[in-house]
Design a protein around this motif. Structure first.
Motif, mmCIF file in Angstrom:
data_model
loop_
_atom_site.group_PDB
_atom_site.id
_atom_site.type_symbol
_atom_site.label_atom_id
_atom_site.label_comp_id
_atom_site.label_asym_id
_atom_site.label_seq_id
_atom_site.Cartn_x
_atom_site.Cartn_y
_atom_site.Cartn_z
ATOM 1 N N SER A 27 -40.534 38.152 34.132
ATOM 2 C CA SER A 27 -39.650 39.098 33.430
ATOM 3 C C SER A 27 -40.423 39.890 32.381
ATOM 4 N N GLU A 28 -41.416 39.279 31.781
ATOM 5 C CA GLU A 28 -42.287 40.024 30.859
ATOM 6 C C GLU A 28 -43.479 39.173 30.454
ATOM 7 N N PHE A 29 -44.522 39.852 29.973
ATOM 8 C CA PHE A 29 -45.643 39.204 29.304
ATOM 9 C C PHE A 29 -45.598 39.602 27.837
ATOM 10 N N SER A 30 -46.168 38.766 26.999
ATOM 11 C CA SER A 30 -46.305 39.110 25.593
ATOM 12 C C SER A 30 -47.750 38.800 25.189
ATOM 13 N N VAL A 31 -48.604 39.835 25.286
ATOM 14 C CA VAL A 31 -50.034 39.669 25.002
ATOM 15 C C VAL A 31 -50.250 39.623 23.494
ATOM 16 N N LYS A 32 -51.065 38.700 23.032
ATOM 17 C CA LYS A 32 -51.382 38.575 21.602
ATOM 18 C C LYS A 32 -52.835 39.007 21.384
ATOM 19 N N TYR A 33 -53.056 39.812 20.350
ATOM 20 C CA TYR A 33 -54.400 40.303 20.047
ATOM 21 C C TYR A 33 -54.840 39.834 18.663
ATOM 22 N N ALA A 83 -41.372 29.828 20.256
ATOM 23 C CA ALA A 83 -40.803 31.127 19.888
ATOM 24 C C ALA A 83 -40.197 31.831 21.103
ATOM 25 N N TYR A 84 -40.747 31.542 22.295
ATOM 26 C CA TYR A 84 -40.267 32.201 23.514
ATOM 27 C C TYR A 84 -39.391 31.286 24.360
ATOM 28 N N ASN A 85 -39.049 30.132 23.820
ATOM 29 C CA ASN A 85 -38.160 29.233 24.545
ATOM 30 C C ASN A 85 -37.377 28.419 23.529
ATOM 31 N N ALA A 137 -31.215 33.137 28.077
ATOM 32 C CA ALA A 137 -30.094 34.031 28.396
ATOM 33 C C ALA A 137 -30.570 35.483 28.476
ATOM 34 N N PHE A 138 -31.499 35.844 27.601
ATOM 35 C CA PHE A 138 -32.063 37.209 27.585
ATOM 36 C C PHE A 138 -32.733 37.510 28.928
ATOM 37 N N ALA A 139 -33.552 36.593 29.415
ATOM 38 C CA ALA A 139 -34.245 36.822 30.689
ATOM 39 C C ALA A 139 -33.257 36.788 31.856
ATOM 40 N N SER A 174 -44.755 44.412 17.808
ATOM 41 C CA SER A 174 -45.681 43.902 18.833
ATOM 42 C C SER A 174 -45.224 44.224 20.239
ATOM 43 N N SER A 175 -44.479 45.305 20.386
ATOM 44 C CA SER A 175 -44.018 45.661 21.733
ATOM 45 C C SER A 175 -45.184 46.011 22.650
ATOM 46 N N LEU A 176 -46.326 46.383 22.071
ATOM 47 C CA LEU A 176 -47.503 46.680 22.901
ATOM 48 C C LEU A 176 -47.840 45.487 23.796
ATOM 49 N N LEU A 178 -28.764 40.467 23.092
ATOM 50 C CA LEU A 178 -29.416 39.159 23.161
ATOM 51 C C LEU A 178 -30.787 39.195 22.483
ATOM 52 N N PHE A 179 -31.503 40.322 22.613
ATOM 53 C CA PHE A 179 -32.801 40.387 21.938
ATOM 54 C C PHE A 179 -32.625 40.282 20.419
ATOM 55 N N GLU A 180 -31.614 40.945 19.903
ATOM 56 C CA GLU A 180 -31.350 40.812 18.461
ATOM 57 C C GLU A 180 -31.085 39.372 18.083
ATOM 58 N N GLU A 216 -37.238 29.835 15.427
ATOM 59 C CA GLU A 216 -38.569 29.735 16.050
ATOM 60 C C GLU A 216 -39.228 31.106 16.201
ATOM 61 N N TYR A 217 -38.426 32.178 16.229
ATOM 62 C CA TYR A 217 -38.975 33.522 16.449
ATOM 63 C C TYR A 217 -39.146 34.196 15.095
ATOM 64 N N THR A 218 -40.329 34.044 14.510
ATOM 65 C CA THR A 218 -40.556 34.459 13.120
ATOM 66 C C THR A 218 -41.055 35.900 12.993
ATOM 67 N N LEU A 219 -41.526 36.472 14.102
ATOM 68 C CA LEU A 219 -42.194 37.775 14.065
ATOM 69 C C LEU A 219 -41.391 38.855 13.331
ATOM 70 N N THR A 220 -40.123 38.981 13.669
ATOM 71 C CA THR A 220 -39.305 40.068 13.110
ATOM 72 C C THR A 220 -39.137 39.915 11.597
ATOM 73 N N ALA A 262 -46.391 34.155 29.169
ATOM 74 C CA ALA A 262 -45.739 34.660 30.380
ATOM 75 C C ALA A 262 -44.302 34.160 30.359
ATOM 76 N N MET A 263 -43.363 35.021 30.716
ATOM 77 C CA MET A 263 -41.958 34.629 30.801
ATOM 78 C C MET A 263 -41.475 34.912 32.216
ATOM 79 N N ALA A 264 -40.805 33.932 32.804
ATOM 80 C CA ALA A 264 -40.415 34.098 34.201
ATOM 81 C C ALA A 264 -39.101 33.402 34.494
HETATM 82 C C1 AVJ Z 1 -40.193 42.993 21.987
HETATM 83 C C2 AVJ Z 1 -42.027 42.542 23.405
HETATM 84 C C3 AVJ Z 1 -42.227 42.225 21.072
HETATM 85 O O1 AVJ Z 1 -42.867 39.757 23.118
HETATM 86 O O2 AVJ Z 1 -42.129 38.972 21.241
HETATM 87 C C4 AVJ Z 1 -39.201 38.069 22.622
HETATM 88 C C5 AVJ Z 1 -39.974 40.404 23.468
HETATM 89 N N1 AVJ Z 1 -38.988 38.473 24.721
HETATM 90 N N2 AVJ Z 1 -38.672 36.993 23.235
HETATM 91 C C6 AVJ Z 1 -42.023 39.715 22.221
HETATM 92 C C7 AVJ Z 1 -39.413 39.003 23.574
HETATM 93 C C8 AVJ Z 1 -38.528 37.251 24.481
HETATM 94 C C9 AVJ Z 1 -40.839 40.674 22.269
HETATM 95 N N3 AVJ Z 1 -41.304 42.099 22.204
#
Ligand code: AVJ
Length: 345
Positions: free
Chosen positions: A291-297, A217-219, A227-229, A174-176, A53-55, A62-66, A263-265
């Motif tokens: 379920s996770e945070f995604s901190v941006k720096y 990007a996160y929704n 589905a991932f969460a 950006s896994s940090l 699901l992450f892939e 919307e998720y342009t980072l990769t 924040a994702m919950a």
């Molecule tokens: C793998 C942590 C970089 O925060 O962008 C993406 C995880 N979770 N969408 C991110 C994630 C839901 C992703 N990282």
């Protein structure tokens, strides 16, 4: 007609499994459920289905980072590899943390020509498959797959492939951001120890952007992020004898300006009691399970964080849109004592 030479024999992938035991997983989940707000370690998201699901998330519009980071690596791999290997005594090994599908590292491997490559990830089957594919593409490269929680690793495995060579780290994606700033600093310091005195680290960090873009990007509208969460609840049901009803939770992702993070919950739709790991847990209506945070720096904030972990910023490459940077970090006590250079295409 000349006989075609046999295809080069692909080496076997070397494999080391250090995945946390079920008892440790149970302990971590009990601790996370007792927190307020409840929060579970982000790596729990990555079982086989979670990795799949992450892939799918990385392919959402919307998720342009990769896509942006992969393009930057493809365009600048030669310069990055040159800076990473400058002045090293001997051929290095490259170590990727949180390796995922291993689709970002190829240009770097080609430019660097390391003596060996080690890929660390928590998701065993996904990592093993990715190592196999990578090995086919780089038949003469020794590849070591290590299934582990790299944030808890005290040393790289004592393996001949890694012995006696300078170590270069690669931590893209950006896994940090999954770690809170205190944990992130500890993780960066840990990487410094794992990589040793000549160690350098190439790390991908995405920056804060317009709130609407980040929240989208996160929704994503296709519901892949949700589905991932939600897959986390299926995993808890399966592995820790839970009875979560996934329909009784909804996924939410929101920007928290004061923490510079998404924040994702999973938010409880009603007041309910859930069985998990031999105990019962009450959820109030509207109560989140993070379920996770995604901190941006910003680049400046990241440099300060890295500096506080003992790293020296050496160089930085950014995409034209200024969405993210790949930072190269070196060691204060080696030859790495020049001013940081910044490259934009
Ligand atoms: C793998 C942590 C970089 O925060 O962008 C993406 C995880 N979770 N969408 C991110 C994630 C839901 C992703 N990282």
């Amino acid at each position: 007609m000349a006989e075609t030479p046999p295809a080069p024999l692909s080496r076997a992938v070397h494999w080391i499994d250090l995945h946390p035991a079920a008892a440790d997983l149970r302990q971590l989940v009990l601790e996370g459920m007792a927190r307020r707000p409840r929060q579970l370690p982000a790596w729990l998201l990555y079982d086989a289905e979670g990795s799949r699901l992450f892939e799918a998330i990385t392919e959402q519009p919307e998720y342009t980072l990769t896509r942006v980071e992969t393009a930057l690596l493809e365009q600048r791999a030669t310069a990055m590899a040159g800076a990473m290997a400058a002045g090293l005594s001997g051929s290095p090994v490259l170590v990727e943390f949180g390796a995922g599908n291993l689709r970002k590292v190829s240009p770097l491997l080609r430019a660097l020509g390391p003596a060996a490559f080690a890929a660390l990830d928590i998701s065993a089957d996904h990592l093993a498959a990715a190592c196999g594919v990578l090995q086919q593409a780089h038949p003469s490269l020794p590849v070591l797959g290590v299934c582990c929680d790299y944030s808890q690793l005290d040393a790289l495995p004592d393996n001949p492939l890694l012995a006696g060579r300078p170590r270069l780290g690669f931590y893209p994606g950006s896994s940090l951001g999954n770690f809170d700033p205190g944990e992130a600093r500890a993780l960066l310091a840990r990487f410094r120890r794992l990589l040793g005195p000549q160690g350098r680290l190439l790390i991908g960090i995405d920056q804060p952007r317009a709130v609407a873009l980040m929240e989208a990007a996160y929704n994503d509208p296709s519901g892949v992020s949700a589905a991932f969460a939600l897959n986390l609840l299926h995993r808890l049901n399966r592995e820790l004898d839970g009875d979560f009803d996934p329909d009784a939770f909804r996924y939410e992702a929101w920007w928290e300006e004061e923490h510079s993070r998404i924040a994702m919950a999973l938010v409880s739709r009603l007041t309910q009691s859930v069985g998990l790991a031999g105990a019962h847990w009450r959820f109030a209506q509207g109560e989140p399970l993070i379920s996770e945070f995604s901190v941006k720096y910003t680049p400046e904030a990241f440099r300060a964080l890295a500096g506080s972990a003992g790293w020296l910023p050496l160089a930085r490459w950014s995409d034209p849109g200024g969405q993210l940077s790949l930072h190269l970090l070196g060691q204060a006590d080696s030859e790495d004592q020049r001013a940081e250079s910044h490259h934009e295409p």
